[in-house]
Design an enzyme around this catalytic site. Sequence first.
Site, PDB file in Angstrom:
ATOM      1  N   GLU A 155       0.849  -1.193   0.000  1.00  0.00           N
ATOM      2  CA  GLU A 155       0.000   0.000   0.000  1.00  0.00           C
ATOM      3  C   GLU A 155       0.895   1.258   0.000  1.00  0.00           C
ATOM      4  O   GLU A 155       1.955   1.273   0.649  1.00  0.00           O
ATOM      5  CB  GLU A 155      -0.839  -0.046   1.291  1.00  0.00           C
ATOM      6  CG  GLU A 155      -1.754   1.123   1.541  1.00  0.00           C
ATOM      7  CD  GLU A 155      -2.481   0.978   2.893  1.00  0.00           C
ATOM      8  OE1 GLU A 155      -2.079   0.138   3.731  1.00  0.00           O
ATOM      9  OE2 GLU A 155      -3.467   1.713   3.099  1.00  0.00           O
ATOM     10  N   CYS A 164      -5.183  -3.479   2.416  1.00  0.00           N
ATOM     11  CA  CYS A 164      -4.916  -3.498   3.855  1.00  0.00           C
ATOM     12  C   CYS A 164      -6.180  -3.645   4.699  1.00  0.00           C
ATOM     13  O   CYS A 164      -6.800  -4.701   4.684  1.00  0.00           O
ATOM     14  CB  CYS A 164      -4.107  -2.252   4.227  1.00  0.00           C
ATOM     15  SG  CYS A 164      -3.177  -2.481   5.755  1.00  0.00           S
ATOM     16  N   LYS A 179      -9.222   2.382  -2.083  1.00  0.00           N
ATOM     17  CA  LYS A 179      -9.483   1.694  -0.803  1.00  0.00           C
ATOM     18  C   LYS A 179     -10.878   2.036  -0.278  1.00  0.00           C
ATOM     19  O   LYS A 179     -11.213   3.219  -0.095  1.00  0.00           O
ATOM     20  CB  LYS A 179      -8.407   2.101   0.206  1.00  0.00           C
ATOM     21  CG  LYS A 179      -8.412   1.313   1.500  1.00  0.00           C
ATOM     22  CD  LYS A 179      -7.211   1.726   2.349  1.00  0.00           C
ATOM     23  CE  LYS A 179      -7.080   0.920   3.622  1.00  0.00           C
ATOM     24  NZ  LYS A 179      -5.896   1.318   4.400  1.00  0.00           N
ATOM     25  N   VAL A 204      -0.209  -2.543  10.682  1.00  0.00           N
ATOM     26  CA  VAL A 204       0.421  -2.103  11.926  1.00  0.00           C
ATOM     27  C   VAL A 204       0.014  -2.970  13.120  1.00  0.00           C
ATOM     28  O   VAL A 204       0.529  -2.787  14.212  1.00  0.00           O
ATOM     29  CB  VAL A 204       0.099  -0.616  12.228  1.00  0.00           C
ATOM     30  CG1 VAL A 204       0.773   0.298  11.221  1.00  0.00           C
ATOM     31  CG2 VAL A 204      -1.400  -0.367  12.260  1.00  0.00           C
TER      32      VAL A 204
HETATM   33  C1  ACM Z   1      -4.035  -0.071   7.087  1.00  0.00           C
HETATM   34  O1  ACM Z   1      -5.115  -0.113   6.503  1.00  0.00           O
HETATM   35  N1  ACM Z   1      -3.001   0.551   6.559  1.00  0.00           N
HETATM   36  C2  ACM Z   1      -3.844  -0.744   8.364  1.00  0.00           C
END
Ligand code: ACM
Length: 276
Positions: A41, A147, A112, A174
């Site tokens: 990402e 992510c 996203k 994370v």
């Molecule tokens: C994320 O979506 N970067 C944890």
Amino acid sequence: MSIVKVATIQFEPKLFHVQENCVRIAEYISSTQADIIVFPELATCGYFFINRKEVTLASLEFVSPEMNEFQRLATVFGRIVIVGFAEQFDHAYYNSAAVFHPDKQKSRVYRKTHLFYKERFVFNEGDTGFFVIHDEERDVKIGTMICYDWRFPESARSLALHGADLIVCPSNLVTHIWTSVMPTRAIENKVYLAVANRWGNEERTIHETDGTESTEVLSFNGQSSIYSYNGEILAQSLAVGDDVRIVEIEPQKTRDKSFNAYNHIFDDRRSKFYSI
Ligand code: ACM
């Protein structure tokens, strides 16, 4: 039955250093001997932006010299390349993944859907929805999520219902719980799943309006992984360090969703009971 090589690229993008990151990405595209190459990402720019102005400085349009170069390399090497980037489009900014197909007409952007943590202060919510790109030559159908989309089983399920054999997931993870859940996403949809995660830390100083300052560090935990459709780990990077992992997959093996004579994970769905 076609055999397709999938690669995850784990590296440490440098915050704001778009040109430097793009050079590294271009080198990886040229040197990685795989059919499908998945980058993390926001691989072009780093992750932890604290205001909108910062994103405006680090974002790229899908049609821009840097992105055109990735498209050119995808075409020259005959590779499908998925790169996370901060996208500028029409005065909006998205946390996006460009999917470059060797045939430029098939290249698309996924934005996203589910924004994580402070992303909501700097990015717009994605508006593309989930889609699948079919590479006829290798007969592989690729769906993209980014992510934190993993937290929503609907993301992977939507991609699988659209026919994905392989879900790619550019990430800047994370937390650690994703390592327990990603295999489930693969099993419950009977798809291959490739998570390209970055590693390293980003530390930012936040200046509050009342004059106080605070420091916040985000640590990204690597472990980029490729899972089989039965949840098995086919390849996994360490938590720290640049790494390229390549595995061979057989996309057609995901297409029969039955797992015994009587059960089929899509046909057995009782969707009328799933709405509130
Ligand atoms: C994320 O979506 N970067 C944890």
